[in-house]
Design a protein around this motif. Sequence first.
Motif, mmCIF file in Angstrom:
data_model
loop_
_atom_site.group_PDB
_atom_site.id
_atom_site.type_symbol
_atom_site.label_atom_id
_atom_site.label_comp_id
_atom_site.label_asym_id
_atom_site.label_seq_id
_atom_site.Cartn_x
_atom_site.Cartn_y
_atom_site.Cartn_z
ATOM 1 N N SER A 1 0.838 -1.202 0.000
ATOM 2 C CA SER A 1 0.000 0.000 0.000
ATOM 3 C C SER A 1 0.874 1.255 0.000
ATOM 4 O O SER A 1 0.497 2.276 -0.556
ATOM 5 C CB SER A 1 -0.950 0.004 1.205
ATOM 6 O OG SER A 1 -0.248 0.321 2.389
ATOM 7 N N THR B 1 2.164 6.063 -1.499
ATOM 8 C CA THR B 1 3.122 7.168 -1.467
ATOM 9 C C THR B 1 4.052 7.168 -2.683
ATOM 10 O O THR B 1 4.590 8.211 -3.031
ATOM 11 C CB THR B 1 3.980 7.133 -0.192
ATOM 12 O OG1 THR B 1 4.636 5.881 -0.135
ATOM 13 C CG2 THR B 1 3.121 7.311 1.033
ATOM 14 N N GLN C 1 9.229 9.955 6.374
ATOM 15 C CA GLN C 1 8.220 10.290 7.371
ATOM 16 C C GLN C 1 6.966 9.453 7.136
ATOM 17 O O GLN C 1 6.349 8.969 8.087
ATOM 18 C CB GLN C 1 7.897 11.786 7.281
ATOM 19 C CG GLN C 1 6.876 12.230 8.291
ATOM 20 C CD GLN C 1 6.711 13.742 8.301
ATOM 21 O OE1 GLN C 1 7.673 14.484 8.136
ATOM 22 N NE2 GLN C 1 5.492 14.196 8.495
ATOM 23 N N ALA C 2 6.617 9.254 5.864
ATOM 24 C CA ALA C 2 5.428 8.454 5.555
ATOM 25 C C ALA C 2 5.604 7.035 6.088
ATOM 26 O O ALA C 2 4.669 6.455 6.664
ATOM 27 C CB ALA C 2 5.181 8.444 4.049
ATOM 28 N N GLU D 1 5.101 7.100 9.794
ATOM 29 C CA GLU D 1 3.718 7.334 10.196
ATOM 30 C C GLU D 1 2.833 6.132 9.882
ATOM 31 O O GLU D 1 1.945 5.779 10.660
ATOM 32 C CB GLU D 1 3.177 8.601 9.500
ATOM 33 C CG GLU D 1 3.826 9.869 10.013
ATOM 34 C CD GLU D 1 3.206 11.116 9.413
ATOM 35 O OE1 GLU D 1 2.049 11.392 9.722
ATOM 36 O OE2 GLU D 1 3.881 11.798 8.622
ATOM 37 N N VAL D 2 3.088 5.499 8.745
ATOM 38 C CA VAL D 2 2.281 4.327 8.385
ATOM 39 C C VAL D 2 2.586 3.180 9.342
ATOM 40 O O VAL D 2 1.687 2.467 9.798
ATOM 41 C CB VAL D 2 2.537 3.932 6.917
ATOM 42 C CG1 VAL D 2 1.977 2.557 6.620
ATOM 43 C CG2 VAL D 2 1.918 4.974 5.989
ATOM 44 N N GLN E 1 3.506 3.414 12.402
ATOM 45 C CA GLN E 1 2.861 3.708 13.676
ATOM 46 C C GLN E 1 1.392 3.327 13.621
ATOM 47 O O GLN E 1 0.873 2.650 14.514
ATOM 48 C CB GLN E 1 2.988 5.192 14.013
ATOM 49 C CG GLN E 1 2.303 5.540 15.318
ATOM 50 C CD GLN E 1 2.185 7.036 15.535
ATOM 51 O OE1 GLN E 1 1.995 7.799 14.600
ATOM 52 N NE2 GLN E 1 2.304 7.439 16.781
ATOM 53 N N ALA E 2 0.724 3.754 12.528
ATOM 54 C CA ALA E 2 -0.715 3.496 12.438
ATOM 55 C C ALA E 2 -0.998 2.005 12.320
ATOM 56 O O ALA E 2 -1.873 1.465 13.000
ATOM 57 C CB ALA E 2 -1.293 4.252 11.246
ATOM 58 N N PRO F 1 7.089 7.676 16.157
ATOM 59 C CA PRO F 1 7.988 8.267 15.159
ATOM 60 C C PRO F 1 8.756 9.428 15.781
ATOM 61 O O PRO F 1 8.223 10.154 16.616
ATOM 62 C CB PRO F 1 7.031 8.799 14.084
ATOM 63 C CG PRO F 1 5.714 8.197 14.364
ATOM 64 C CD PRO F 1 5.680 7.918 15.830
#
Lengths: 324, 356, 377, 567
Positions: D340, D345, D418-419, D422-423, D425-426, D437
């Motif tokens: 994904s 991204t 960063q993406a 963040e991904v 983490q989620a 992060p």
Amino acid sequence: MSKTLLSVSDLRTWFHTDQGVGRAVDGVSFEVRAGETLGIVGESGCGKTVTSLSILRLLPEPPARIEPGSSIVFDGEELLGATQERMRALRGNEISMIFQEPMSSLNPVYTVGSQITEALRLHRKMDRVEARTEAIRLLGEVGIPDADRRVDEYPHQLSGGMRQRVMIAIALSCEPRLLIADEPTTALDVTIQAQILELLADLRARHGMAVLLITHDLGVVAEVCDRVVVMYAGQVVETGTVDEIFARPVHPYTRGLLASLPAVERRGQRLESIPGTVPNSTDWPEGCRFAERCSEVEDACAVQQPLVQLGNTSRVARCWRADP
Amino acid sequence: MTSGTAVAPNDEATSVTEGRRGGDLSRYVLRRLVGAIPLVIGISSIVFFVVHLAPGDPARLLLPPGGGDQDVIDQIRRNLGLDQPLHIQYVKWLGSFFTGNFGYSFSQGAPVRAVLANTFPNTLLLSGFALAVAFGVGIVVGTIQAVRQYSAADSILSVVLLFFYSMPGFWLALMLVLMLSYQARNIWEWPIWFPASAMVSSDFGDLSSVGRLADRLWHLVLPATALSLSLAAGIARYMRGSMLEVIRQDYVRTARSKGLPERLVIFKHALRNALSPIITMVGVYIPMVFSGTVIIESVFAWPGMGRMIFDAIGARDYPLVVAGTFFFALTVVLANLLADVLYAIADPRIRYESDV
Amino acid sequence: MSDERRDGAAWARVVSAVLPGLPQLLRGRVGSGGILLTSWLLLGAVFVRGPGHVLAALTGSWDERVAGWTVLAGLIAVWTWSGVDVKRSHEASTRGMSQWQLATRAFSKNRMAVVGLILIVLLYLVALVTPLIAPHHPNEQYDLASMRLIGLSATHPLGTDQLARDVLSRILYGARISLSIGFVAVGISVTIGTFVGAIAGFFGGVVDSVIMRFVDMVISFPRLVLLIAIVAAFDRSFFLIIIVLGLTLWPSTARLVRAEVLSLREREFIQAARALGFSKRRILVGHLIPNAVPPVIVAATLGIGNTIVLEAGLSFLSLGVQAPTASWGSMIADGRAHMFNAWWLSTFPGLAIVFTVLAFNLVGDGLRDALDPRLRS
Amino acid sequence: MKNLLLVFVTASVVACGGSEAPRNVSSDPFCQRVIPAVDAWLADARIAHPTPDDDRYGGTVVVGTNGEIADGMNAAVAADYNATQHHQFVNLMTLIDFDDEYEPRGYLAESWEFAEDMTSVTFRIRQDVFWHDGEQTDAHDVAFTYLAVTNPETAFPNAAFWSHYVPGEAGVEVLDDFTVRIRMRPHSMPLDPFRTVGILPEHLLGDVPPSELKQHPFGSQCPVGNGPFVFYTHTAQDRWVFEANPAFPEELGGRPFVNRYVYRAIPEQTTLLAELLTGGIDVYVQPTPEQAQNVLDAEQLDLRRFVGRSYMYVGWNARLPKLSDPRVRTALGMGVDRQSLVDGTLGGYGRIANSGVPPFHFAFDADLESPVSYDPAGARALLEEAGWVDRDGDGVRENAAGEPLEIVLKYNPHHLRQAIAEVMQAQLSEVGVAITPQSVEFTTLIDQIASTRRDFEGVVMGWNAEFRLDDTDLFRSDRIDQPYAFSGTQNPTLDRLIDALSTAVDEDVSRALWVEYQRAIMEEQPYTYFYFRDRLVGVNRRLQGVEMDVRGEWTTVKDWYIDPASP
């Protein structure tokens, strides 16, 4: 009697602000004759400065507004209808003005000379060199020593009295027919005051101009004026020659003012003062405006009083007890 | 009333001759300059230690990802003189400083002096231009606002300038690129559009000298606009305040009572007085402009020093960072001095008694 | 009191009970009327939309509690205040006005400033009740392959971002970050600046020169170097950003306060306090500092706006708040890569900043005009 | 005051505008000597080699990227991607290069010959190549360059390049002016360094002590190369300008078509796109995946796409107890939907990576079954198995000692990294792992992860894969204290394979070993590999002859020409 130079009638200059309408000048009439010195006296807040500024239309509009029906006629010309351009041609030329604060009335960033020559070059179309020579001459005339050096100095290099002399030189520069002097000596030391007054009187005599002298000081009036207009709360309360006013004041306010004047013959007595202060111009009392402070108040004072001519003299007063 | 025109007693001796002012001025400038030396050296020294104490090793950055071992890193450190103790490096730096050498920039691969010689003028050009525009716009707008206080023009000008002032600088800059470069040229097909980056076109060398000047100005438009729009609001605000104060002054009334036209009253008598406090703001605005250049130079790829220092900090290029901040600080100090001198020239009341 | 006036009062009280602020608004008091009415409508809408939610929030997480109590307490406060205000304004007569009342009056005359003030009050209210009004969780990522960079739609009124998160919700939560950064950082810098400036101005002499030379140095100091060094040296956090911003903004306040104190020091009431033998501390803290407050308030109001913009600048240089937390600045900075194809990413947080900073500046300008007698016309 | 500033500004604009072309000539004595020599030679060469009568010749081409060429043209000290590309294809020459099948072919070297036992290679140098100041390029230059890069004092950044070659005087022998022999130990792809490292002029740099090479003005102030483009000027952080070399050997294609090639550094990607769209630049190297769509949408632009060499990964610090278990590291990978991220991204411009072997590599095995396909249920099971269970019901797993599975994931500020953080983490919160992060400035981050403190738990990083792969520095047990052994795993199988791979000369043997190596890596999971990102390039259609592939964007720069039909 010489001819009337300036005639102010029913002048009403009101200030329109959010706090209400301030009727600073509320129906003032007087006239200035050619060559005479007319004094306007009154406490601060009575509208005398606003009157003088109204003549030259120097008040910021808005908030100030000269109400319809007022009239200021200078040498036969109605000033209230005149264009800005016409007013500018008169200002500094036919009518000039000196102000209360010599400290702040001169622009601090220009030399004395350049501030004098400005008017000369504008109204008398002189070139730079002529104007400078004339400026030096004027400075000499108003009694500034070393004029050719002083002409290049800045206002901050001069003392208060000198600055007022410079202001007078500026005012005189175009040989005006009317000089309005708004409290010219108030901010000065007593010794300097006398000198300036002397200078003014002398210049008036030499140039034959009329002077409208605004002051709160009856002493000054006595010294230099021919006639006096006493103002209170935006209105004229009494008019007359200096001798008449000092000898036989009619209005209680005038009497109060005279009583607060130190005099040689009353040495040792307490100086009297008028109790209270001038009311707020947005909220003039109904009836006689002086009633609240008047020691002789009666029921009849609750009704607005007209100006009454006293006998067949030129004297007028605004008190019902003034006997005609 | 006999001899009223008698000479007035010289009641106060306040005269200071022009000659003495001139002498005061040069002595004052000299004293200020001498006073600035410890300030500038102090700033540079603090920067020197701050940057050295920040974590990170420049030598590691010079290695490509994936390669290298500790020996190579150590060798690079030796080659760059980074293996020495901090105080030795500091003394060396001070020494190189006084000889005007400034050391070697390892992130730019050139002597610091050469790097600065190439970038500092560009930053000065951009910030000087932006300052000139900002002060020009700010003074004009502030004057209009003051003369027409509380009018619709006053409010609208305030809101318009504040709108730009409220935009984060980089966003404003990118919006300018988007609108006045891309949209204007490709979508709206305006006859006038502006380049999104660089100081000159790539065919600059083939242009006539007039063409070159035009090309440079053409490239200056967007970055200078971005930089100055955010400053103009502040200047206009101060100008409005200063002007409001001045037009209530007695001498303005005096000027009117002389019969001067309103134009002269405002622009000769009021403006010159209102300008004096604005001049001193040059000193406040230069550090702001320099901070702004970091962002603006990045967006517009302007080869200047703000962006260079930022990158140099990232690379821990100590000599370049320190020398760069030294020149920034020096410019700020000189600009403040210049502002004070200009202030004194504009306002004859100021004498150089204390460093105001 | 005439009948007409009494009728007016009764009518106003009825209206105030339903729509607090409307009577004030109708009587031309845009400031208080606007604030009361818009707050009432905002909080009322939140409550009416889901009374259950609001009540549940009262015992929820810390965030939710703040939101819930804000709604309830806000509604009650607005309602009572308006009622009392209506009653009092019909009784009161014109008396002498204090300096502050004069300033208030001058301020409320300035329509732009009043609009700015209403906007600020609303912003802070929105920030407080965000958990009750945000349509999505700010960090919730929807399907990356299909849901990212979707334009404006019913489910995502302001679109989705590069990680398929709801932009509106992120802006709402970002308001809390941006507004608190502005508020707290300015609070810190104003406090430091006031004391440093007051001490320098009051004691003068050597103390003054030493302090002011230091202030000069800090002002000439390239702020960025310091910021980067600090951000590099410490772990990034919300508090670090606040402290960094707070510590870099104080020198201008110090200069301002010093100048003010220097001029106040020579004024009569301070001389009088001295003559009465008050201690230096008492004169400084009790007399000088309070009188230097007006210009500081103006500077602080303007400073909050500046700080919000500055935070955005830090985000551009990748020195802003830690992801995934949204601040307006970081949203614009992250969204700028998508300016050509997803304009909503940077535009909406950008507009949020612009209007907030604009509001603070209008209020600041209004305050300046109101508090400085020299600028009042 | 305003006037004063205006005067100042106008004066400076005019002053700058009045000079010849904007050219920074360094005041360094070396440059003062060298630049006139180059100018003189170039003037002569233009007369001696007139431009062929073909309207494809001429014009200026501008390439924009978001980085400078750090350390410039000094091949002995510079090794970043853009610099290497310019050494190879623009200003310098390498001994060999790759053809479009990635097979070596001669470039500066006419031919080469390996010793029977693979302990040396002998190059024949072309005799028609001249330095841009007129000196002929010969075997002495090659020997000088070899000595410089193998001398530890030079600190050649990519030391691993030379780990199988004999360093110093013993390693190089000039047989005659145009023949040079280099000694080595037998190993795989022995020609690879000679494809990357540009040859430097001995007559200019021979006297420079190796430790001072880095600081020499040659690199970025006045390089003198022998390649198809002659250095003209360099403005730091702005542009490099090169001019066509009229004397470039005919056999190698002769003079480049364009008169002038400009490299521009533009840090802001939005600005880069605006410049490409408005014609300010002709080539935009590495637009973001989203910008690729804008390039496709613009009719005057063309999007080039080829397999990239760099891969993105999350390195786990296996020295820490909570990350020492491969099952935990595997579960962390299984909990993230990497596809994904590629689809989202990267906009599909990339492919999932399962190891550091890039898709263009001969040993890349696309069919290899990875144990870390997206499987949250599997991840949960694996974590349970490793003893991580949510014991207190707060949604985060704990081990037997009650320590929660909380991991700080560091990254340097970059939108793709960063993406990933963040991904992760989620998505990992869904399997009971709390990822925090944390953005850290790049230099500080490198210091934290590469120093012996190893101050990190997980880190998002990227590596650039070369044609010759060598993971020794990353994973070999004895390198555990070297800077780039981030994860610090110690695996005997990996050690054995790394050793065998680096010396395997035969490609078939090598391929089998690589397959084994990729399996072992997947098992060990020192990293969670994310993806290989495709390289994207936006090119203005007026520019013709542009061929780009994994060899690099600049591979055919000398064959680029401006379409004579274009306005």
